[in-house]
Write a protein that holds these residues in place. Structure first.
Motif, PDB file in Angstrom:
ATOM      1  N   GLY A  25       0.776  -1.229   0.000  1.00  0.00           N
ATOM      2  CA  GLY A  25       0.000   0.000   0.000  1.00  0.00           C
ATOM      3  C   GLY A  25       0.804   1.274   0.000  1.00  0.00           C
ATOM      4  O   GLY A  25       0.303   2.325   0.449  1.00  0.00           O
ATOM      5  N   CYS A  26       2.042   1.242  -0.487  1.00  0.00           N
ATOM      6  CA  CYS A  26       2.860   2.457  -0.540  1.00  0.00           C
ATOM      7  C   CYS A  26       2.470   3.291  -1.765  1.00  0.00           C
ATOM      8  O   CYS A  26       2.145   2.744  -2.820  1.00  0.00           O
ATOM      9  CB  CYS A  26       4.347   2.095  -0.626  1.00  0.00           C
ATOM     10  N   THR A  27       2.509   4.617  -1.615  1.00  0.00           N
ATOM     11  CA  THR A  27       2.109   5.510  -2.708  1.00  0.00           C
ATOM     12  C   THR A  27       3.309   5.847  -3.588  1.00  0.00           C
ATOM     13  O   THR A  27       4.433   5.979  -3.102  1.00  0.00           O
ATOM     14  CB  THR A  27       1.507   6.809  -2.138  1.00  0.00           C
ATOM     15  N   LEU A  28       3.052   6.003  -4.896  1.00  0.00           N
ATOM     16  CA  LEU A  28       4.081   6.315  -5.877  1.00  0.00           C
ATOM     17  C   LEU A  28       4.016   7.799  -6.213  1.00  0.00           C
ATOM     18  O   LEU A  28       2.963   8.315  -6.569  1.00  0.00           O
ATOM     19  CB  LEU A  28       3.894   5.461  -7.133  1.00  0.00           C
ATOM     20  N   VAL A  29       5.143   8.496  -6.097  1.00  0.00           N
ATOM     21  CA  VAL A  29       5.215   9.932  -6.337  1.00  0.00           C
ATOM     22  C   VAL A  29       6.118  10.185  -7.537  1.00  0.00           C
ATOM     23  O   VAL A  29       7.217   9.591  -7.636  1.00  0.00           O
ATOM     24  CB  VAL A  29       5.761  10.676  -5.098  1.00  0.00           C
ATOM     25  N   ASP A  30       5.659  11.056  -8.447  1.00  0.00           N
ATOM     26  CA  ASP A  30       6.433  11.444  -9.636  1.00  0.00           C
ATOM     27  C   ASP A  30       6.756  10.280 -10.552  1.00  0.00           C
ATOM     28  O   ASP A  30       7.654  10.375 -11.390  1.00  0.00           O
ATOM     29  CB  ASP A  30       7.740  12.144  -9.232  1.00  0.00           C
ATOM     30  N   GLY A  31       6.072   9.163 -10.367  1.00  0.00           N
ATOM     31  CA  GLY A  31       6.245   8.026 -11.268  1.00  0.00           C
ATOM     32  C   GLY A  31       7.485   7.205 -11.030  1.00  0.00           C
ATOM     33  O   GLY A  31       7.679   6.172 -11.680  1.00  0.00           O
ATOM     34  N   ASN A  32       8.373   7.592 -10.082  1.00  0.00           N
ATOM     35  CA  ASN A  32       9.611   6.811  -9.894  1.00  0.00           C
ATOM     36  C   ASN A  32      10.069   6.737  -8.441  1.00  0.00           C
ATOM     37  O   ASN A  32      11.140   6.192  -8.166  1.00  0.00           O
ATOM     38  CB  ASN A  32      10.742   7.404 -10.738  1.00  0.00           C
ATOM     39  N   VAL A  33       9.296   7.260  -7.471  1.00  0.00           N
ATOM     40  CA  VAL A  33       9.688   7.240  -6.057  1.00  0.00           C
ATOM     41  C   VAL A  33       8.510   6.774  -5.217  1.00  0.00           C
ATOM     42  O   VAL A  33       7.381   7.263  -5.370  1.00  0.00           O
ATOM     43  CB  VAL A  33      10.162   8.639  -5.587  1.00  0.00           C
ATOM     44  N   PHE A  34       8.756   5.812  -4.286  1.00  0.00           N
ATOM     45  CA  PHE A  34       7.758   5.330  -3.331  1.00  0.00           C
ATOM     46  C   PHE A  34       7.923   6.055  -2.004  1.00  0.00           C
ATOM     47  O   PHE A  34       9.045   6.297  -1.550  1.00  0.00           O
ATOM     48  CB  PHE A  34       7.921   3.830  -3.089  1.00  0.00           C
ATOM     49  N   LEU A  35       6.784   6.391  -1.340  1.00  0.00           N
ATOM     50  CA  LEU A  35       6.802   6.904   0.030  1.00  0.00           C
ATOM     51  C   LEU A  35       6.529   5.719   0.949  1.00  0.00           C
ATOM     52  O   LEU A  35       5.424   5.189   0.998  1.00  0.00           O
ATOM     53  CB  LEU A  35       5.737   7.987   0.203  1.00  0.00           C
TER      54      LEU A  35
END
Length: 471
Positions: A25-35
């Motif tokens: 359930g981690c969110t993807l930011v900018d298409g190349n980084v996981f939070l």
């Protein structure tokens, strides 16, 4: 225990980790980084996390795979040393112990006290204890014996006593002790002074005479007739030549005398050739020079190998281009130059021979030669601006070009136009214009890199125009 702050970390996405982080359930930011929250990170993750030192409270960063299995964390060596020196019942229990050497009390970790029989407060106490009780309880029975060198008491095992005749308390005593020789020595008189010598048997067996010193040997060599008969002190002997046809006498040193001695190499050669006759020489074959038809004799091997024959280097140079196929040896820029001349309807001849040199292209109607210059081998000045950039082959080629120019221009009176590789490949119209211009002028030499088209497509020298643009 170090405080790992509640933090969300940025983990770069890859083909290996994207499925794992999507499932958690981690969110993807900018298409190349996981939070990613810190509790979701796997133990092998290399992401740097923020920590707090257990001793000084300083915040620092460290890779998660290093600190994942650790309970306590410190920011450096000093804090780590302070951490283990404090009393922490949760980590290590410390017990008061008395030193085995000086009986002073000090604290030590309980596990180390149980593991060691003796405990010391410092290194000096440990060294003093080892000096006094270092040998400990002997596992093997030892016997008292006196050192063979200094007569001091020492202890040796029963096995050592049986195997060795001499016993020493230290390595120093062993090296200082003079052992008696075990070799059997025989008596023999000095050949000069008759003094008794003790020598091993092999020395007596291998030598006819023995000497007690170099002086006795020198006296024997200088005064006795025995040595003179053996060595002759460098004197020569008169011999007669071993060749039966020669009765010459000559002197030779005794060390160089052989079974057969000859007065000269000619005498020795006659005897050797009479014993070992050489193979008869083969008759040579008559051939005609390809240039002047002069008759010349060559061996059979040369006749089979070659198709053309020449009586001299001059005849070969005169005909060397006739016997080689110049179409296949011609370079690509040379062929392009021939095409340019055909387009201009100018008669030309390839490879005109001038002494040891040859012009690439010769225009007989105008007494003009054209040299086709490669940028690398002839070192185009536009590309190689200093001599330090040139190699040994380029330097030799430049000096050869200068000698060729002196011969062709000064002695033969033939004017030369130099067309360079870059201009032939990229600026054909410029080369055509230069050929026509050079024919009409009386200049002795001209280089294509000095010329270019201006904006009106007129041929100008670079010296005449500052802003020049190729067509």
């Amino acid at each position: 225990m170090a405080i790992i702050l509640n933090q969300v970390l940025e983990v770069p996405m890859s083909n290996r980790n994207k499925t794992f982080y999507f499932n958690n359930g981690c969110t993807l930011v900018d298409g190349n980084v996981f939070l990613v929250p810190i509790h979701i990170l796997p133990a092998a993750s290399r992401v740097f996390v923020e920590l707090k030192c257990d001793i000084c409270g300083v915040h620092f960063n460290k890779s998660y795979r290093i600190i994942a299995k650790q309970k306590n964390h410190t920011c450096g060596y000093k804090c780590r040393k302070l951490y283990f020196s404090q009393e922490k019942p949760s980590t290590r229990n410390r017990v008061s112990v008395s030193c085995s050497s000086c009986n002073s009390e000090f604290e030590r970790i309980e596990s180390k006290v149980k593991r060691n029989k003796n405990n010391f407060c410092s290194k000096t106490c440990a060294d003093n204890f080892l000096k006094e009780f270092g040998q400990g309880r002997p596992k093997v029975k030892r016997f008292e014996i006196h050192c063979s060198n200094c007569n001091q008491l020492t202890y040796k095992t029963e096995k050592r006593l049986k195997n060795q005749e001499l016993h020493f308390c230290s390595v120093k005593c062993s090296s200082e002790f003079k052992r008696p020789s075990r070799r059997k020595l025989l008596e023999r008189e000095c050949h000069t002074c008759k003094k008794l010598l003790l020598l091993p048997p092999h020395r007596i067996k291998n030598s006819v005479r023995s000497f007690c010193s170099q002086k006795c040997r020198a006296v024997w060599m200088r005064e006795s007739d025995e040595y003179k008969k053996i060595a002759y002190r460098g004197k020569s002997v008169t011999l007669t030549c071993s060749n039966p046809e020669c009765t010459a006498t000559f002197k030779r040193r005794i060390s160089t005398i052989k079974n057969e001695n000859f007065c000269s190499s000619s005498c020795s050669g006659k005897i050797i050739f009479s014993r070992y006759p050489s193979n008869p020489s083969k008759e040579k074959i008559e051939v005609h020079c390809y240039n002047c038809s002069k008759i010349k004799k060559v061996p059979e091997s040369v006749f089979k190998k070659n198709k053309y024959f020449f009586c001299s280097q001059r005849c070969y140079q005169a005909k060397r281009f006739d016997i080689t196929d110049r179409i296949f040896t011609m370079t690509s820029i040379h062929k392009k130059t021939n095409i340019l001349l055909n387009d201009l309807n100018i008669k030309f001849r390839n490879e005109k021979q001038i002494g040891l040199y040859s012009l690439d292209v010769y225009l007989p109607s105008y007494n003009v030669g054209i040299e086709v210059m490669g940028d690398y081998w002839h070192a185009n000045p536009k590309k190689y601006k200093s001599n330090t950039e040139l190699n040994s082959i380029q330097i030799k080629t430049i000096s050869k070009d200068e000698r060729k120019k002196d011969r062709v221009i000064k002695k033969e009176g033939i004017r030369i136009l130099y067309l360079w590789e870059e201009d032939i490949n990229k600026h054909e119209e410029l080369c055509k214009s230069l050929i026509l211009r050079f024919i009409d002028t009386e200049d002795m030499e001209m280089h294509s890199y000095d010329w270019c088209f201006d904006e009106r497509k007129r041929v100008l020298s670079k010296n005449e125009s500052s802003e020049v643009v190729y067509e």
